[in-house]
Structure formats: structure tokens, C-alpha cells
Write a protein that holds these residues in place. Structure first.
Motif, short mmCIF file in Angstrom:
data_model
loop_
_atom_site.label_atom_id
_atom_site.label_comp_id
_atom_site.label_asym_id
_atom_site.label_seq_id
_atom_site.Cartn_x
_atom_site.Cartn_y
_atom_site.Cartn_z
N LEU A 1 40.59 39.94 43.76
CA LEU A 1 41.18 38.68 44.21
C LEU A 1 42.07 38.87 45.43
CD1 LEU A 1 42.08 36.93 40.83
CD2 LEU A 1 40.00 36.75 42.20
N ILE B 1 35.88 41.27 37.38
CA ILE B 1 37.18 40.65 37.58
C ILE B 1 37.28 39.41 36.69
CG2 ILE B 1 38.73 39.55 39.24
CD1 ILE B 1 38.34 42.45 39.86
N GLY C 1 42.44 37.87 37.46
CA GLY C 1 42.55 39.03 38.32
C GLY C 1 42.46 40.37 37.60
#
Length: 826
Positions: free
Chosen positions: A325, A404, A416
Motif C-alpha cells: 500500500l 496484502i 495493509g
């Protein structure tokens, strides 16, 4: 009581309801759901059922239109019956109550009632039947209780209304994820793509098109559209550059692809593959740019190498590539191969001066001019002496598939987090949460246990323990998965779903947010009628290679029936929870149009849908299979509906879809035969070959040089007293005879050459001093002083003494123990 009643014809054919067990299913042949807004009319199904607010309102209108024909007394006497009967369309068991589960019979016009309830209904309100079904031809049975209830009764005492509401066994965990008596979560699958050669990765562009890309180990990447069709031209073709082989379990090849997180603007893709440069095996990370003329193809001339890492062995290549991210590119590299990370004093994984056995993080933005990548300033080992600045975490063995976490769709919790499956050595597989600067323990630890006892006792290790580890009795090669954050299956939100390549197990972890512990549950395929929904199947190929998400967050896994890069045995499966779905319309999306150049290949599933499988009540006979009968299955008699006379006054109420009598169309039968890897290969027979060049027909003389039935020079075999194929004394065929090999200078690289020729991807160990048997009299020692790099085709391509020349005895005949994949243990 006043009740409108018209004269009618008396011919009625009764619909006989089907009997049998069932499961929650709606009239649209999908699982029930929780309405997004509370129901105001059919309130008993406000928490879980088959109606949303709009459908509840339509049923309410239908009820009051019928009740307009009643005075107050009639309303009070019959209203409760009519309301309950109409509301069964909202029942979680609507499909069974209306006989909608069998595609070969029409649905009932009214839900099936229990005998006692039907008797009470007839006693108080028998003249309402013609209103409920909007048909005035039922007059003949309204006076006859037996015929009346034969028409309305469902002969299943558990699922008829209202018994179905009071059945504790059915309703105890209604809407929850199903589990078998052993606690194994029962899910189903939908076949999405097939005919793939070791599909290793599935990604999406996150650009609104909802297309996804599937990579094959050979080096092809294919584009799939949301409707399941595939573009005939590959998104990428690196087959000429990729280093791999057809033998089962080869870990080299095209291993991963990642698209830039701002793909709509930065049209770049990044790939991870094996390559040979001057006989040195390497990992290569490259960057490609999307073609200016075709949005579904990369510009093959635009390849730019970002990073290359030498591989000392052919296994443990890692293979994960993805963006975090934070916008940085994460690269997951294996420890270099062999077994036990034997490189240097502490192994590659604990050595921060090498990139092997590491998680790397690099910045690939603004790299069009100058260096191919830069180092993020907050990388944990920037400026540390003798440490590579690319390293983000270390002490990993061979991480295979990471993801993720998108985060909880409401609270964003968990967003995240980086999950990875790290393949183990001899005993344990593990799942890790990756943290910046973290040391994950290898080779000191394997899972929670010590592997290198001396290194493990070092107090400065300070390693991060896995969130979960499992022993090799469960599986021998973890395939990391995803936390489910999609829309279509509310029950699965927050569940980490992963698998094992070798055992074929699907598994799950659920976090206890209070304790921080992760609870394990195995996933199995839904049994009995659990998966009896359109397009669903309940079986899959064993070798689970990878997992993937689509743009909407729905979860998939990629598996194969033959773990070879050349076998078209790979399938992409979508994971489906049959116990509960999202409300209709909630998860709908409109994909951005895709400009297609080339042709579209229509997807055709090969596995038979569960809903099409015919139930078997007797043991399957052990006879030669024949083609299925094409004789249509006899239908249950249905009620003949006739048009009322023109002078008849009827309520102008539209027919609700639940009471429609048009038979549901029969799904097309699946005639595609199963591929060869589903069944045992046929035995070779000496049949005559006709019309095929290069094939010797029966009775024809053998041509000079025809070596059929005779081994090639350099062919090895393993000879053992117990006949085992994976271990034994090494013998080689040279100059027309079999002979042994001396153990002088023979090492694990030479063993790898032998094992690879025999179809085993891993050499476990070398057995010296005739440990696995001596050749004895009558067998010559043909090879001595063999030195291999491990990549040679045969031992004859390695350095060796002159054939037949040696200074050994048979007490020094060498042996080899081979293994499958990378977890072979003795």
C-alpha cells in the motif's frame, strides 16, 4: 363471510411434490441472504431469507389485493393463512417448498404445506385457493378435503410448512458457514478457467475493467474478461527466455507478475522469472510497458532488467512479486536452494550481505531515466555495514505466495497487513505476517521449532514467530493465500484462506482479535446437496499452486492435476460459500469496456455441476462405462391451467415470479470428456500405426539405428534390494551395458543430475560406501571421479575419468536418495 367465487371447469391434474432432503435455497436457485432493510410484511424472514424490501412490498400488495374480496370476518379467519402461504417465497427453504430444486420439474404454484396445517386451512378457508393461484379451475377440489390437500401437501414432514420453521436441526445454524461433524468448513467452487499449464499467478489491473491475468510457468500470461472469455493473444510471452523444464515439480520458470498500483496512468508491469545466463541460473526481475496499440498486450521490446540474483541451485527460487500500500515493490527471494541453507557460516537467510532468503523493497517510480530502481529511505538496513539496502526483512526460507490485506470493508481494520506462506524443510510449514526489519528465523528455526540447534540457542536471534505452523502429516508445501474481503460471501470476511501444494488441503485461519491468536479450521468440499446451486462443483485438482483475488475482492485458487509446466491440467477455481450470499444487487458492478484486438475464446467448464449430478441410491456397478442415456426423465404431472371464461371477473394482479408455472429450462448437458490426467494412463500396446510418418508398422524390419526399447547412453537407474524407485545404487547405461559409479568426488550436484533424469526434482542425499548396495560380480564400474555443477543433462556431461577407468572397488559404489518437490524426507 362473503367471498367472490366464479364457476369453473373441473379438470385438474395434480402436481405430486418431490420428496427428499434439501438445503436453504431461494427460488432464483441461489443461497438466502440477510435483507439490507428490515422486512415489514414477512417479518419472520427479516433476518435471513430470500426476500429484500422490494419483494416484501410486492407480496404485501398481493396480499391486500386478495383480501379485498373478504369482509372483516373473512379477513380475520383467513388472513393469517394467506399471509403465511404468500410469505413462503421469502423462506430460506423456498426452493424446496416450491419444488424448484429439481431442474427437470416445474415449480409448484403454491408452497408445500404439512398435512395438519392443510387440513385446518381447508376447514376454515378452502374457498380461497382459486384466489391464491389466480385460477378459477380449482372449484372441483375445494369441496373435497382429500383432493385439496393432495394438491397442496408436501410429503416431506421436515421441510413442509410450517414444520420447517420448528425443525431445530435445520435451523440451529441457519446462514452460518456449514461444517461437517469433524468441524471442516464446507465450501463450494466455480470453475473459471481450464486447460492451463501450471498456472502460477492470477492478478487484476484494478482499472475498472474487472479483467484478470493468469500466468503460466512456461512464460505465458493470458487476459480474461469478466464474462469468462479469454483473449487469444497473450498479454505476455516470455517462453523463449524463461528457464524451466517439463519434469514434475521444477521450481524454475515464470513465477509472478505484478502491475503498477496506478496502472491506469503508469502502464507498467513487473515480472519475476528464472533465466540462464552463460550457464548460470539467475532470478530476473524485469519491467515492461503496455503496448501503445493494444491495452491487452505488453510491449515485448520494452523489457528492462531491474535486478538479477544468482541462484546456486535450481530450487528455492522464491517467486512472489507485489506492490504494498506504500507504493513500493516487494520481492520475495528464496534462500538459494539445496537443503538446510548450507551456504556460509549461518546460511544465506541470516546473511544480510546477500539478497537470498530475503524480502526486498524497492522504489520503481520515476525510473525512466537513470537507475532502474531506488532504495526507500526508510528501509530498515539502509546505512548498516555489510547489509544490502534493498532488504526489508530476512531469515525466510522460500516464501511462496504472499498477499496484502485490503482491510475490513467497514472499519478498515487489518488494512495493509502482509501475509506469506513460507515453505518448510523437513517438519513444518508456516504462515507469517511480514514486518519491517523482521528476522523470520530460518535456518535457526523451522516453524516454532529449532532446526539448527546451535544457531537457535543464540540469544541475539530475536526472530519473529509465525502466526501458524503445521506439521508434514498435514502437508509438505504451503501455498500462501488471502484474507477474504470480498462482497458476495459475508460469512467469509476476515478468514485467511490458504492451501498446501503437496497434500491438496484447503485451510483457513481466523484471528481472535482479543487474544491475537489465529484459530485453524480445515476447508472441505460441500457434501450431499450443499453445493447444489447453478455452476457450482465440489471437487478440484490436488496440486494447489497459487491463490488470487479479482478486482471486486472475490477469492480464487489455481491448481493442476499434473504438476508439469507442459501439462494442460491447470484450472482456476472461484471459492463460494453456499450457506449465505450478499443481498441481490449489493455486489453488482459495471465493468469499464475493454478494447479487444484479436479473438475471444469462449470458456467452457469441464467438470460436471453438482446440480446436474443424478442421485445414486445403489452401489455403482463395476462395469465398463457407457454413454449416458438420452431418454428424457419423466416429469411429475403438473396441474393443467386453463384460461377463465371472458365474462369472469378476476383481480387484476400481476403474477408473482414465485407462482410462475413455466418449467425451468434444463441446463445443457456436459459432454466434454475428462482429460487424461483424471484417470490412469492406458497401457502401451503394440498396435499398428497407419498414416503417421516416422512410425514403424507391425512386421516391418527395424531400421539401422532404431533404438526402440534400448536405453540411451547416459540413462541412469537406481537399484535397491526392496525395489524402491526413489533410492538405490546408481547405475548408468554406457556402450550397451549397465555399470556402477564410484563415490569418489560424487556429491549432491551429481545426485541432482541423476534424480532429475528419473523425474525427481530434488536430490535428498548421497549414500557412499555402497550403503544402498554394491554391484558385485558381473557388473563393471563405468564412472569414477564424477564432478557436476547440477545442471548437466546426464552424468556423461559432467567431468569424469575415462569411461571404465577407475581405482575403486564395488565397496565404493555410490547411492542416491531422491525426493518429490522440495520436502523429501527419508
Amino acid at each position: 363471510m362473503t367471498l367472490w367465487r366464479a364457476h369453473c371447469l373441473c379438470l385438474v391434474v395434480l402436481l405430486i411434490p418431490l420428496q427428499g432432503n434439501s438445503h436453504p435455497q431461494c427460488l432464483d436457485y441461489k443461497p438466502p441472504f440477510q435483507p439490507p432493510e428490515p422486512l415489514l410484511f414477512c417479518k419472520e424472514y427479516a433476518k435471513f431469507g430470500c426476500c429484500d424490501f422490494d419483494r416484501d412490498n410486492q407480496i404485501s400488495q398481493r396480499f391486500y389485493q386478495i383480501m379485498d374480496y373478504f369482509d372483516h370476518t373473512g379477513f380475520m379467519a383467513c388472513g393469517k393463512y394467506i399471509r403465511s402461504i404468500l410469505c413462503q417465497e421469502c423462506s430460506p427453504y423456498a426452493a424446496h417448498l416450491y419444488d424448484a430444486e429439481d431442474a427437470n420439474t416445474p415449480m409448484r404454484e403454491l408452497p408445500g404445506l404439512c398435512g395438519n396445517y392443510c387440513g385446518d386451512f381447508w376447514l376454515h378457508c378452502r374457498y380461497t385457493l382459486s384466489l391464491l393461484i389466480n385460477n378459477n379451475e380449482t372449484y372441483a377440489i375445494e369441496e373435497d378435503r382429500s383432493k385439496f390437500c393432495k394438491y397442496l401437501e408436501l410429503k416431506d414432514p421436515e421441510y413442509c410448512y410450517p414444520n420447517v420453521l420448528s425443525n431445530d436441526e435445520l435451523n440451529a445454524n441457519l446462514g452460518d458457514v456449514k461444517a461437517d461433524p469433524q468441524g471442516c468448513i464446507q465450501l463450494c467452487l466455480e470453475e473459471v478457467a481450464n486447460g492451463l499449464r501450471n498456472p502460477v499467478a492470477m492478478i487484476h489491473a484494478n482499472d475498472g475493467t474487472h479483467r484478470f491475468f493468469v500466468a503460466e510457468q512456461l512464460g505465458y500470461v493470458w487476459t480474461y474478461l469478466p464474462n469468462g472469455s479469454r483473449i487469444d493473444r497473450p498479454f505476455l510471452n516470455l517462453t523463449k527466455a524463461v528457464l524451466t523444464s517439463p519434469w514434475a515439480g521444477d521450481e524454475r520458470g515464470f513465477l509472478c507478475i505484478a502491475l503498477h498500483p496506478r496502472f491506469t496512468k503508469v502502464k507498467k508491469a513487473y515480472v519475476y522469472y528464472s533465466v540462464s545466463v552463460k550457464k548460470q541460473e539467475k532470478i530476473r526481475i524485469s519491467e515492461f510497458i503496455v503496448s501503445d496499440s493494444d491495452m491487452n498486450m505488453l510491449d515485448h521490446s520494452s523489457e528492462r532488467t531491474l535486478l538479477e540474483v544468482d541462484e546456486p541451485a535450481s530450487n528455492h527460487n522464491g517467486g512472489q512479486l507485489m506492490f504494498g500500500l506504500d507504493g513500493y515493490l516487494y520481492i520475495f527471494i528464496g534462500d538459494g536452494g539445496k537443503a538446510g541453507d548450507p551456504f556460509g557460516k549461518f546460511g544465506n537467510s541470516q546473511n544480510k550481505s546477500t539478497l537470498l532468503g530475503k524480502v526486498l523493497r524497492i522504489d520503481v517510480d520515476n525510473n525512466d531515466y537513470g537507475a532502474p530502481y531506488s532504495i526507500p529511505s526508510d528501509n530498515p538496513f539502509v546505512g548498516e555495514k555489510d547489509s544490502r539496502p534493498e532488504i526489508y526483512a530476512y531469515g525466510v526460507r522460500n516464501m511462496w505466495r504472499c498477499s496484502i490485506d485490503r482491510g475490513d470493508p467497514v472499519s478498515g481494520q487489518g488494512r495493509g497487513r502482509m501475509f506469506c506462506g513460507d515453505v518448510g524443510q523437513n517438519k513444518y510449514e508456516e504462515v507469517d505476517l511480514i514486518e519491517k526489519g523482521g528476522n523470520y528465523g530460518w535456518r535457526a528455526k523451522e516453524g516454532f521449532s529449532c532446526y539448527d540447534n546451535k544457531l537457535c540457542s543464540n540469544s541475539s536471534l530475536n526472530d519473529i514467530l509465525p502466526i501458524f505452523a503445521y506439521p508434514h502429516k498435514i502437508g509438505k508445501s504451503v501455498t500462501g493465500g488471502y484474507i477474504y474481503r470480498g462482497c458476495q460471501m459475508p460469512n467469509l470476511i476476515g478468514l485467511y484462506i490458504f492451501g498446501d501444494f503437496m497434500s491438496g488441503r484447503l485451510m483457513s485461519l481466523k484471528e481472535n482479535t482479543e487474544t491475537g491468536k489465529w484459530n485453524y479450521k480445515e476447508i472441505c468440499m460441500g457434501a450431499d446437496k450443499t453445493c447444489r446451486f447453478p455452476k457450482l462443483i465440489n471437487s478440484y485438482y490436488k496440486y494447489i499452486i497459487s491463490f488470487g483475488e479479482d478486482e471486486a475482492g472475490e477469492l480464487y485458487f489455481l491448481a493442476t492435476g499434473a504438476a508439469s509446466a507442459t501439462a494442460r491440467a491447470g484450472v482456476v477455481y472461484k471459492i463460494v460459500d453456499p450457506s449465505r450470499r450478499a443481498p441481490p444487487g449489493k455486489c453488482s458492478f459495471k465493468p469499464t469496456p475493454v478494447n479487444i484486438k484479436g479473438k475471444l475464446i469462449h470458456f467452457s467448464p469441464k467438470e460436471e455441476f453438482v446440480i446436474n449430478k443424478k442421485p445414486s441410491t445403489t452401489a455403482i456397478p463395476k462395469t465398463k462405462p457407457t454413454k449416458p442415456s438420452t431418454t428424457p426423465r419423466p416429469r411429475a404431472p403438473m396441474m393443467t391451467r386453463r384460461v377463465a371464461p371472458a365474462t369472469t371477473v378476476r383481480p387484476s394482479t400481476p403474477r408473482p415470479h414465485a407462482l410462475h408455472t413455466t418449467p425451468r429450462p434444463r441446463p445443457p448437458s456436459l459432454t466434454t470428456s475428462r482429460p487424461s490426467y483424471w484417470t490412469a494412463a492406458p497401457k502401451t500396446t503394440a498396435k499398428t500405426h497407419t498414416g503417421r510418418p516416422g512410425k514403424r508398422g507391425r512386421g516391418k524390419p527395424r531400421r539401422k539405428g532404431d533404438r526402440r526399447g534400448r536405453p540411451r547412453a547416459g540413462t541412469p537407474r537406481l537399484v535397491s534390494a526392496d525395489g524402491r524407485k526413489d533410492r538405490g545404487r546408481v547405475e548408468i547405461f554406457v556402450r550397451g551395458e549397465w555399470g556402477t559409479v564410484c563415490d569418489d568426488m560424487f556429491n549432491i550436484q551429481a545426485a541432482a543430475v541423476v534424480c532429475r533424469q528419473l523425474g525427481f526434482p530434488v536430490a535428498v542425499r548421497v549414500a557412499k560406501r555402497a550403503e544402498l548396495g554394491a554391484g558385485g560380480s558381473g557388473v563393471r564400474i563405468l564412472l569414477d571421479d564424477v564432478e557436476c555443477e547440477g545442471t548437466e543433462r546426464t552424468l556423461l556431461h559432467c567431468k569424469h575419468a575415462k569411461l571404465g577407468k577407475n581405482n575403486c572397488s564395488h565397496d565404493e559404489d555410490v547411492g542416491v536418495v531422491c525426493g518429490h518437490y522440495e520436502h523429501a524426507v527419508e
